[in-house]
Design an enzyme around this catalytic site. Structure first.
Site, PDB file in Angstrom:
ATOM      1  N   GLU A   1      -2.365  -9.172  -0.552  1.00 13.32           N
ATOM      2  CA  GLU A   1      -3.790  -9.240  -0.204  1.00 13.32           C
ATOM      3  C   GLU A   1      -4.659  -9.150  -1.456  1.00 13.32           C
ATOM      4  O   GLU A   1      -5.684  -9.830  -1.562  1.00 13.32           O
ATOM      5  CB  GLU A   1      -4.130  -8.134   0.784  1.00 13.32           C
ATOM      6  CG  GLU A   1      -3.539  -8.402   2.169  1.00 13.32           C
ATOM      7  CD  GLU A   1      -3.728  -7.244   3.138  1.00 13.32           C
ATOM      8  OE1 GLU A   1      -4.285  -7.478   4.222  1.00 13.32           O
ATOM      9  OE2 GLU A   1      -3.319  -6.109   2.803  1.00 13.32           O
TER      10      GLU A   1
ATOM     11  N   GLU B   1       3.502  -5.986   7.369  1.00 14.98           N
ATOM     12  CA  GLU B   1       2.868  -4.874   8.081  1.00 14.98           C
ATOM     13  C   GLU B   1       3.329  -4.706   9.519  1.00 14.98           C
ATOM     14  O   GLU B   1       3.444  -3.574  10.016  1.00 14.98           O
ATOM     15  CB  GLU B   1       1.333  -5.031   8.041  1.00 14.98           C
ATOM     16  CG  GLU B   1       0.691  -4.687   6.711  1.00 14.98           C
ATOM     17  CD  GLU B   1       0.650  -5.849   5.737  1.00 14.98           C
ATOM     18  OE1 GLU B   1      -0.064  -5.757   4.726  1.00 14.98           O
ATOM     19  OE2 GLU B   1       1.342  -6.867   5.981  1.00 14.98           O
TER      20      GLU B   1
ATOM     21  N   GLY C   1      -0.496  -5.039   0.882  1.00 11.85           N
ATOM     22  CA  GLY C   1      -1.735  -4.937   0.114  1.00 11.85           C
ATOM     23  C   GLY C   1      -1.654  -5.603  -1.240  1.00 11.85           C
ATOM     24  O   GLY C   1      -2.679  -6.022  -1.792  1.00 11.85           O
TER      25      GLY C   1
ATOM     26  N   ALA D   1       0.851  -1.188   0.000  1.00 15.32           N
ATOM     27  CA  ALA D   1       0.000   0.000   0.000  1.00 15.32           C
ATOM     28  C   ALA D   1       0.887   1.238   0.000  1.00 15.32           C
ATOM     29  O   ALA D   1       2.060   1.191   0.370  1.00 15.32           O
ATOM     30  CB  ALA D   1      -0.901  -0.001   1.224  1.00 15.32           C
TER      31      ALA D   1
END
Length: 260
Positions: A115, A135, A112, A66
């Site tokens: 994900e 993360e 992300g 992200a």
């Protein structure tokens, strides 16, 4: 369709959506998430679309994570809203789409990015791919479904270790874990995905959509996947695709599914 951060291409029933932020290693920001949702929604609304492939531009990254600069100063409330909106807008949406979505992982798929790949129905990786959920090294946890989908795919113990260590695994280890279905060279990655897509397209899109729903039901709290399967199986008998598929089988010819 004009986009800032993605490239949309369609050919013969296969839509390829390329995340195109090479200077940011294709990192996900809010605009990219919104554009992905818009592009996938548009593809899914077209009856000619049979398979969607998501990949990243360049040779380094599928999605390297992200865009941290967007949320580094968020409050608790903003953090909750970020995860909830992201999951609803894109990740859960992809998982529950009736059109098959393949992640073509070309390089880094971190945070992300992994994900996003895990939200797709299955994954194919290039041999230079690296995957992980780092993360906790930033003092946060995966927020786009990573703590839920990774254990489903590779098992609780392996997911715990990968998340706790902020580690990365390579493509072959991901294949061994069952995180990806195939590993190939970067040059052959999209070709292999399209080859798989061609096999999918020979079959009933209506039945495939029902199968996706039934498979996903097994992972949803309070839902009996067997009941969903039984209901979907029964409904299949009322479709034009079932009539065509069974007729073609009995007549020893190739089925021409109407998609109804």
């Amino acid at each position: 369709m004009n986009y800032n951060n993605i490239v949309y291409q369609e050919e013969g029933g296969v839509v390829v959506i390329t995340i195109n932020r090479p200077n940011k290693l294709n990192a996900l920001n809010r605009l990219t998430i919104e554009e992905l949702r818009s592009a996938i929604e548009y593809a899914d609304s077209n009856s000619e679309t049979k398979v969607i492939i998501i990949t990243g531009s360049g040779e380094k990254a599928f999605v390297a994570g992200a865009d941290i600069s967007e949320f580094a100063n968020f409050s608790v409330t903003q953090g909750v809203e970020l995860a909830a909106k992201g999951q609803e807008t894109l990740f859960d949406y992809i998982e529950n789409l009736s059109t098959p979505v393949i992640a073509a992982i070309n390089g880094f798929a971190l945070g992300g990015g992994l994900e996003l790949a895990m939200a797709c129905h299955f994954r194919v990786a290039s041999d230079n791919a690296k995957m992980g959920l780092p993360e906790v090294s930033l003092g946060v946890i995966p927020g786009y479904g990573g703590t839920q989908r990774l254990p489903q795919l590779i098992g609780k113990g392996r997911a715990m270790e990968l998340i706790m260590t902020s580690g990365m695994i390579d493509a072959n280890q991901a294949l061994n874990y069952g995180l990806v279905n195939h590993v190939t060279t970067q040059e052959e990655l999209l070709l292999l995905c399209k080859k798989i897509a061609t096999k999918i397209m020979r079959n009933s899109s209506v039945a495939i959509g029902a199968a996706i729903k039934a498979i996903n039901a097994n992972y949803k709290d309070g839902i009996n996947g067997f009941d969903v399967e039984i209901e979907a199986f029964g409904k299949s008998f009322g479709t034009a695709d079932f009539k065509e598929g069974t007729s073609a089988f009995l007549e020893k010819r190739k089925a021409d599914f109407p998609g109804e």
